[in-house]
Design a protein around this motif. Structure first.
Motif, short mmCIF file in Angstrom:
data_model
loop_
_atom_site.label_atom_id
_atom_site.label_comp_id
_atom_site.label_asym_id
_atom_site.label_seq_id
_atom_site.Cartn_x
_atom_site.Cartn_y
_atom_site.Cartn_z
N GLY A 108 0.79 -1.24 0.00
CA GLY A 108 0.00 0.00 0.00
C GLY A 108 0.81 1.27 0.00
N ALA A 110 1.88 5.22 -1.70
CA ALA A 110 2.52 5.64 -2.94
C ALA A 110 3.83 4.87 -3.17
CB ALA A 110 2.80 7.14 -2.86
N TYR A 137 -0.80 1.38 -5.71
CA TYR A 137 -1.40 1.90 -6.95
C TYR A 137 -1.13 0.93 -8.10
CZ TYR A 137 -2.33 5.86 -4.07
OH TYR A 137 -2.81 6.65 -3.05
N LEU A 160 -4.58 0.38 1.71
CA LEU A 160 -5.08 0.99 0.46
C LEU A 160 -6.19 1.99 0.75
CD1 LEU A 160 -5.51 -2.36 -1.57
CD2 LEU A 160 -3.50 -0.88 -1.50
N GLY A 161 -6.46 2.24 2.04
CA GLY A 161 -7.60 3.06 2.42
C GLY A 161 -8.87 2.21 2.41
N ALA A 162 -9.86 2.66 3.18
CA ALA A 162 -11.13 1.91 3.25
C ALA A 162 -12.12 2.49 2.25
CB ALA A 162 -11.70 2.00 4.66
N LYS A 164 -11.38 0.16 -0.01
CA LYS A 164 -10.63 -0.53 -1.07
C LYS A 164 -9.86 -1.73 -0.50
CE LYS A 164 -7.81 0.47 -5.00
NZ LYS A 164 -7.02 1.40 -5.78
N GLY A 185 -5.40 1.19 6.46
CA GLY A 185 -5.54 2.57 6.00
C GLY A 185 -4.23 3.30 5.79
N GLY A 186 -4.09 4.42 6.47
CA GLY A 186 -2.92 5.28 6.26
C GLY A 186 -1.69 4.88 7.07
N ASP A 189 2.03 5.15 5.67
CA ASP A 189 2.65 6.48 5.67
C ASP A 189 3.21 6.81 7.05
OD1 ASP A 189 1.99 7.39 2.95
OD2 ASP A 189 -0.07 7.21 3.62
N ARG A 212 -5.63 15.06 12.56
CA ARG A 212 -5.54 14.53 11.18
C ARG A 212 -6.17 15.51 10.20
NH1 ARG A 212 -7.03 8.29 10.84
NH2 ARG A 212 -5.58 8.29 9.12
N ARG A 219 -9.04 16.14 4.01
CA ARG A 219 -9.89 15.11 4.62
C ARG A 219 -11.28 15.63 4.96
NH1 ARG A 219 -6.66 10.74 6.55
NH2 ARG A 219 -8.42 9.93 7.70
N1 UDP Z 1 -3.85 4.28 -1.16
C1 UDP Z 1 -3.33 3.28 -1.94
N2 UDP Z 1 -3.95 2.94 -3.11
C2 UDP Z 1 -5.09 3.55 -3.52
C3 UDP Z 1 -5.64 4.58 -2.70
C4 UDP Z 1 -5.00 4.90 -1.51
O1 UDP Z 1 -2.32 2.69 -1.60
O2 UDP Z 1 -5.58 3.22 -4.58
C5 UDP Z 1 -3.17 4.61 0.08
C6 UDP Z 1 -2.84 6.07 0.26
O3 UDP Z 1 -1.63 6.37 -0.43
C7 UDP Z 1 -2.69 6.15 1.77
C8 UDP Z 1 -3.71 5.13 2.25
O4 UDP Z 1 -4.04 4.31 1.14
O5 UDP Z 1 -1.41 5.74 2.16
C9 UDP Z 1 -5.02 5.73 2.74
O6 UDP Z 1 -4.77 6.56 3.78
P1 UDP Z 1 -5.93 7.29 4.55
O7 UDP Z 1 -5.31 8.12 5.60
O8 UDP Z 1 -6.88 7.92 3.59
O9 UDP Z 1 -6.68 6.03 5.18
P2 UDP Z 1 -7.51 5.84 6.49
O10 UDP Z 1 -6.54 5.40 7.53
O11 UDP Z 1 -8.19 7.13 6.82
O12 UDP Z 1 -8.46 4.74 6.05
#
Ligand code: UDP
Length: 246
Positions: A108, A110, A137, A160-162, A164, A185-186, A189, A212, A219
């Motif tokens: 997951g 970038a 991606y 990949l984020g929720a 997905k 999720g994130g 990062d 956040r 967001r």
């Molecule tokens: N992301 C990804 N592929 C995608 C869309 C998102 O890898 O097609 C990653 C994005 O780069 C980020 C994470 O999914 O690292 C989503 O983070 P976000 O903070 O939105 O997620 P949350 O923890 O709020 O679900």
């Protein structure tokens, strides 16, 4: 395990330690299990989309990521033991899987982020076996599943984020050799050091969501789900108290 229903999402009533023990138990199973970490935004997403609700409720372990879920559970008269944020669950697990017994795959975020996360995790837990990484991606899902299988991953952090990540896990749960796949999720990062977590005082005051939002104003749109979530919890609270009286 005891379940707590928040607007249809069935949470496991576990402490952080119990959640870790459960993941370790699932790792010993032969099947692939999904672990999910819904926050209020994701619960509301489930309310809005029954297909997502079904995916989330098919998980083997569902923990409450965020204080909003804890408040909601309390308001509904079915308190959850403790908040179990996905990032903290994953970080704590690293200590247990450092033994070299389990292979970890990081999926997951970038390009380059999972590699940086792997480097940071390795620096902290030198004995950990990170068998592979991939950015989030991609269009060819089969290629990713093959990659996970080729390196014989036991546990996969899927960021990949929720929703997905949960949909990806559910779709491939039968074709992967990994025993546990966790939607986080994130978190990639954060492991990579690209995103900082809220300072402890903000977390203590239940303001992690505000931190956040302030550090990423984009967001805002998504966070509009939070007041809708709260209003739905209020409605459900009223309904439950009327049922009690009736
Ligand atoms: N992301 C990804 N592929 C995608 C869309 C998102 O890898 O097609 C990653 C994005 O780069 C980020 C994470 O999914 O690292 C989503 O983070 P976000 O903070 O939105 O997620 P949350 O923890 O709020 O679900």
């Amino acid at each position: 395990m005891e379940k707590v229903d928040i607007l249809g999402v069935k949470f496991d009533n576990v402490t952080m330690d119990e959640a870790i023990m459960e993941v370790l138990r699932l790792l010993k199973n032969n099947e692939t299990d999904m672990v999910v970490t819904p926050n209020p935004e994701i619960v509301q997403l489930c309310v809005d989309d029954p297909a997502v609700m079904d995916v989330i409720n098919s998980a083997s372990l569902t923990v409450a990521d965020g204080i909003g879920v804890i408040y909601a559970a309390r308001m509904l008269g079915t308190p959850l033991k403790e908040k179990v944020p996905g990032f903290d669950l994953a970080s704590n697990l690293l200590r247990y899987i450092e033994t070299g017994e389990y292979r970890l795959f990081l999926l997951g975020a970038a390009p380059g982020v999972a590699e940086k996360a792997a480097e940071n995790i390795k620096a902290k837990y030198p004995r950990i076996d990170i068998c592979g990484t991939n950015d989030g991606y991609f269009s060819d899902e089969e290629r990713i599943v093959n990659k996970i299988n080729e390196c014989e991953a036991d546990i996969c952090f899927v960021c990949l984020g929720a929703p997905k990540q949960e949909i990806f896990i559910k779709r491939h749960i039968k074709d992967t050799c990994a025993k546990v796949m966790i939607g986080l999720g994130g978190s990639m990062d954060v492991f990579a050091g690209n995103v900082k977590r809220a300072p402890a005082w903000m977390t203590r005051m239940g303001l992690e969501w505000l931190y956040r939002l302030l550090s990423n104003p984009k967001r805002m749109g998504r966070m509009m789900k939070i007041p809708v979530f709260l209003s739905n919890v209020k409605k459900e609270q009223k309904k439950r108290s009327l049922e009690k009286v009736g």
